[in-house]
Scaffold this active site. Structure first.
Site, PDB file in Angstrom:
ATOM      1  N   GLY A  39       0.878  -1.172   0.000  1.00 20.00           N
ATOM      2  CA  GLY A  39       0.000   0.000   0.000  1.00 20.00           C
ATOM      3  C   GLY A  39       0.905   1.208   0.000  1.00 20.00           C
ATOM      4  CG  HIS A  40       3.746   1.598  -2.362  1.00 20.17           C
ATOM      5  ND1 HIS A  40       4.624   1.197  -3.331  1.00 20.17           N
ATOM      6  CD2 HIS A  40       3.906   0.719  -1.338  1.00 20.17           C
ATOM      7  CE1 HIS A  40       5.281   0.117  -2.913  1.00 20.17           C
ATOM      8  NE2 HIS A  40       4.845  -0.188  -1.715  1.00 20.17           N
TER       9      HIS A  40
HETATM   10  P1  GDP Z   1       5.036   2.811   1.664  1.00 25.09           P
HETATM   11  O1  GDP Z   1       4.329   1.503   1.745  1.00 25.09           O
HETATM   12  O2  GDP Z   1       6.491   2.690   1.956  1.00 25.09           O
HETATM   13  O3  GDP Z   1       4.791   3.543   0.383  1.00 25.09           O
HETATM   14  O4  GDP Z   1       4.437   3.715   2.841  1.00 25.09           O
HETATM   15  P2  GDP Z   1       2.878   3.872   3.213  1.00 25.09           P
HETATM   16  O5  GDP Z   1       2.238   4.743   2.228  1.00 25.09           O
HETATM   17  O6  GDP Z   1       2.257   2.556   3.494  1.00 25.09           O
HETATM   18  O7  GDP Z   1       3.009   4.567   4.630  1.00 25.09           O
HETATM   19  C1  GDP Z   1       3.670   5.775   4.804  1.00 25.09           C
HETATM   20  C2  GDP Z   1       2.688   6.759   5.426  1.00 25.09           C
HETATM   21  O8  GDP Z   1       3.386   7.880   5.908  1.00 25.09           O
HETATM   22  C3  GDP Z   1       1.686   7.307   4.419  1.00 25.09           C
HETATM   23  O9  GDP Z   1       0.485   7.573   5.074  1.00 25.09           O
HETATM   24  C4  GDP Z   1       2.349   8.605   3.958  1.00 25.09           C
HETATM   25  O10 GDP Z   1       1.412   9.551   3.467  1.00 25.09           O
HETATM   26  C5  GDP Z   1       2.977   9.069   5.234  1.00 25.09           C
HETATM   27  N1  GDP Z   1       4.210   9.865   5.087  1.00 25.09           N
HETATM   28  C6  GDP Z   1       5.234   9.693   4.225  1.00 25.09           C
HETATM   29  N2  GDP Z   1       6.237  10.528   4.517  1.00 25.09           N
HETATM   30  C7  GDP Z   1       5.845  11.232   5.607  1.00 25.09           C
HETATM   31  C8  GDP Z   1       6.480  12.246   6.407  1.00 25.09           C
HETATM   32  O11 GDP Z   1       7.611  12.665   6.185  1.00 25.09           O
HETATM   33  N3  GDP Z   1       5.739  12.728   7.452  1.00 25.09           N
HETATM   34  C9  GDP Z   1       4.482  12.298   7.737  1.00 25.09           C
HETATM   35  N4  GDP Z   1       3.854  12.795   8.780  1.00 25.09           N
HETATM   36  N5  GDP Z   1       3.863  11.355   6.995  1.00 25.09           N
HETATM   37  C10 GDP Z   1       4.565  10.826   5.960  1.00 25.09           C
HETATM   38  P1  IMO Z   2       4.414  -1.864   1.594  1.00 22.38           P
HETATM   39  O1  IMO Z   2       4.855  -2.051   0.177  1.00 22.38           O
HETATM   40  C1  IMO Z   2       4.096  -3.484   5.626  1.00 22.38           C
HETATM   41  C2  IMO Z   2       3.650  -7.818   6.007  1.00 22.38           C
HETATM   42  C3  IMO Z   2       2.318  -8.270   6.574  1.00 22.38           C
HETATM   43  C4  IMO Z   2       2.759  -9.524   7.295  1.00 22.38           C
HETATM   44  C5  IMO Z   2       3.807 -10.103   6.366  1.00 22.38           C
HETATM   45  C6  IMO Z   2       3.283 -11.178   5.419  1.00 22.38           C
HETATM   46  O2  IMO Z   2       3.189  -1.051   1.744  1.00 22.38           O
HETATM   47  O3  IMO Z   2       5.551  -1.409   2.456  1.00 22.38           O
HETATM   48  P2  IMO Z   2       1.781 -11.093   3.240  1.00 22.38           P
HETATM   49  O4  IMO Z   2       0.389 -10.599   3.013  1.00 22.38           O
HETATM   50  O5  IMO Z   2       2.787 -10.428   2.386  1.00 22.38           O
HETATM   51  O6  IMO Z   2       1.871 -12.587   3.167  1.00 22.38           O
HETATM   52  O7  IMO Z   2       2.105 -10.713   4.766  1.00 22.38           O
HETATM   53  O8  IMO Z   2       4.295  -9.011   5.599  1.00 22.38           O
HETATM   54  N1  IMO Z   2       3.563  -6.936   4.823  1.00 22.38           N
HETATM   55  C7  IMO Z   2       3.734  -5.604   4.870  1.00 22.38           C
HETATM   56  N2  IMO Z   2       3.949  -4.786   5.921  1.00 22.38           N
HETATM   57  N3  IMO Z   2       4.079  -2.984   4.386  1.00 22.38           N
HETATM   58  C8  IMO Z   2       3.899  -3.792   3.318  1.00 22.38           C
HETATM   59  O9  IMO Z   2       3.979  -3.351   2.054  1.00 22.38           O
HETATM   60  C9  IMO Z   2       3.675  -5.171   3.538  1.00 22.38           C
HETATM   61  N4  IMO Z   2       3.450  -6.233   2.730  1.00 22.38           N
HETATM   62  C10 IMO Z   2       3.399  -7.301   3.532  1.00 22.38           C
HETATM   63  O10 IMO Z   2       1.782  -7.312   7.439  1.00 22.38           O
HETATM   64  O11 IMO Z   2       3.385  -9.189   8.497  1.00 22.38           O
HETATM   65 MG    MG Z   3       2.668   0.658   2.698  1.00 22.11          MG
END
Ligand code: GDP
Ligand code: IMO
Ligand code: MG
Length: 424
Positions: A39-40
């Protein structure tokens, strides 16, 4: 210039945001592994996008998006994502390319993931229930695998699905006492998926070598984090793919030496979703403060993320295995208001100090973090635009992370928005 962006912790480091920023100077963005477990998040002004399968470069018009061989593609999620962006005025027509060799996640994979997790009770991994493990297991097992290229011959695919469902249903009924699944529903869904996705399906390895040969700049977007890597993470509490940058070459057929730069993304603290070891976890008010202030709830599942101090042993390990050149440190703003900050610079294992991360969880279980205490700050950082304008304590904190991890910081996040990023 080809660049890889990879997570240095247990995922959710802020890769989506970094890829979106670097997407400005990239012509192609590639997802090389994982699936809809990712989830990005990308935040531009007041608009928020959460992408699970599309590379985060999709938000930028004109950028080519590639979903490479080692990604496990859930067609229903992907189609929803394409349609969701179209509704917001972002078209992927003629710029999305899915590998014909990528494996497909179907409903029975998600069912299998859920049933297995439920059956494990306390031993469960805490997966995202996106069918990731079962789909990769079918890939390794070969006989029951479905790939994107199978959508080109629906007659043959229907026969294959009948064979696969006969096997899976025996498993569901006998092992888990669950209802069997209706194969005709799976076949009907595949017809819909084929209609939408076959036109985007091709040999993406050839495509990538062609664009690299033309001198186009390619950005490789890692999913998950290095510590969730199947071979190099905290097994079995990992995902089912090579989510460190080691997965890039095998994931898309581009050799590591064709990538000029590896950027490691980390939060200035640590989070993890799901079960598994986490040496610097804060199961207290400070952990809760970080969770609330940083909105630390999963982008894919909404689960609260476990929060803890920055772990330099974890980050340094991921830098080593991932040939990381520089760091993007996110969420500096989230630490505002904590009086004293702790940085883990080493572990004590059986009375011996070590700075090399033990990925084996039996050894890791014995690791006691060795912390340094640094002063915090109270200033709101969300408007900061330069490193020099940060409070002295925040500058010191970032510099100490650079020293512990051994790599320079080139980006600092001070808020979720694209604009809330300091280039150091
Ligand atoms: P990813 O999976 O590595 O792409 O990261 P996610 O999107 O799952 O989680 C990162 C979260 O932190 C998201 O809700 C972003 O909008 C938020 N985020 C990213 N950079 C920053 C930051 O510098 N400060 C704050 N407060 N939020 C951030
Ligand atoms: P992004 O790309 C955080 C974790 C799950 C679980 C383990 C195995 O957003 O950083 P799975 O469904 O892959 O078999 O789950 O890996 N996990 C993540 N945790 N960010 C992710 O992706 C993840 N993708 C899988 O929570 O612990
Ligand atoms: Mg993520």
């Amino acid at each position: 210039m080809n660049t890889c962006v990879v997570g240095l912790q247990w995922g959710d480091e802020g890769k989506g945001k970094v890829v979106d920023i670097l997407g400005e100077r990239s012509e192609v963005v590639v997802r090389y592994g994982g699936g809809a477990n990712a989830g990005h998040t990308v935040v531009i002004g007041d608009s928020r996008f959460a992408l699970h399968l599309l590379p985060s470069g999709a938000i930028r018009e004109g950028v080519l998006c590639v979903i490479a061989n080692a990604v496990v593609v859930d067609p229903s999620v992907l189609i929803d994502e394409i349609d969701g962006l179209a509704q917001r005025g972002i078209s992927l027509a003629d710029r999305l390319f899915i590998s014909e060799n990528a494996h497909v996640v179907l409903d029975y994979h998600k069912r299998e993931d859920q049933l297995r997790e439920e059956s494990l009770g306390k031993q469960k991994i805490g997966t995202t229930i996106r069918g990731i493990g079962p789909c990769y297991a079918d890939k390794v097992g070969r006989s029951y695998a479905v790939r994107m290229s199978d959508f080109r011959d629906l007659g043959a695919l229907a026969e294959k699905l009948k064979m696969i469902l006969a096997y899976k249903n025996k498993l569901f009924v006998a092992l888990y006492g669950a209802e069997p699944m209706d194969v005709s529903a799976v076949i009907e869904n595949c017809k819909k998926y084929a209609k939408r996705l076959v036109p985007c399906t091709r040999d993406t390895t050839e495509l990538l070598h062609t664009v690299i040969g033309e001198g186009k700049s390619v950005l490789f977007e890692g999913a998950q984090g290095s510590l969730l890597d199947l071979d190099h993470g905290t097994f079995p509490y990992v995902t089912s793919s090579n989510s460190s940058s080691l997965g890039l070459p095998s994931g898309c057929g581009v050799p590591a030496k064709m990538v000029n730069k590896y950027i490691g993304v980390a939060k200035v603290y640590t989070t993890r979703v799901g079960a598994g070891p986490f040496p610097t976890e804060l199961d207290n008010d400070t952990g809760e403060y970080i969770r609330v202030k940083g909105h630390e709830y999963g982008t894919t599942t909404g689960r609260p993320r476990r929060c803890g101090w920055f772990d330099g042993v974890v980050a340094a390990y991921s830098v080593k295995i991932g040939s990381v050149d520089s760091l993007a440190l996110m969420h500096l703003d989230t630490l505002t208001g904590i009086k004293e900050l702790q940085l883990c610079r080493a572990y004590d294992i059986d009375g011996k100090e070590t700075t090399f991360f033990p990925a084996n969880i039996d050894r890791l279980a014995k690791a006691k973090p060795i912390y340094e205490t640094l002063p915090g700050w109270d200033d709101d950082l969300s408007e900061a635009t330069s490193f020099a304008s940060l409070p002295a304590a925040a500058q010191t904190y970032v510099r100490r992370i650079e020293q512990i991890v051994g790599k320079p910081v080139e980006m600092i996040g001070v808020g979720p928005k694209r604009s809330q990023t300091i280039m150091k």
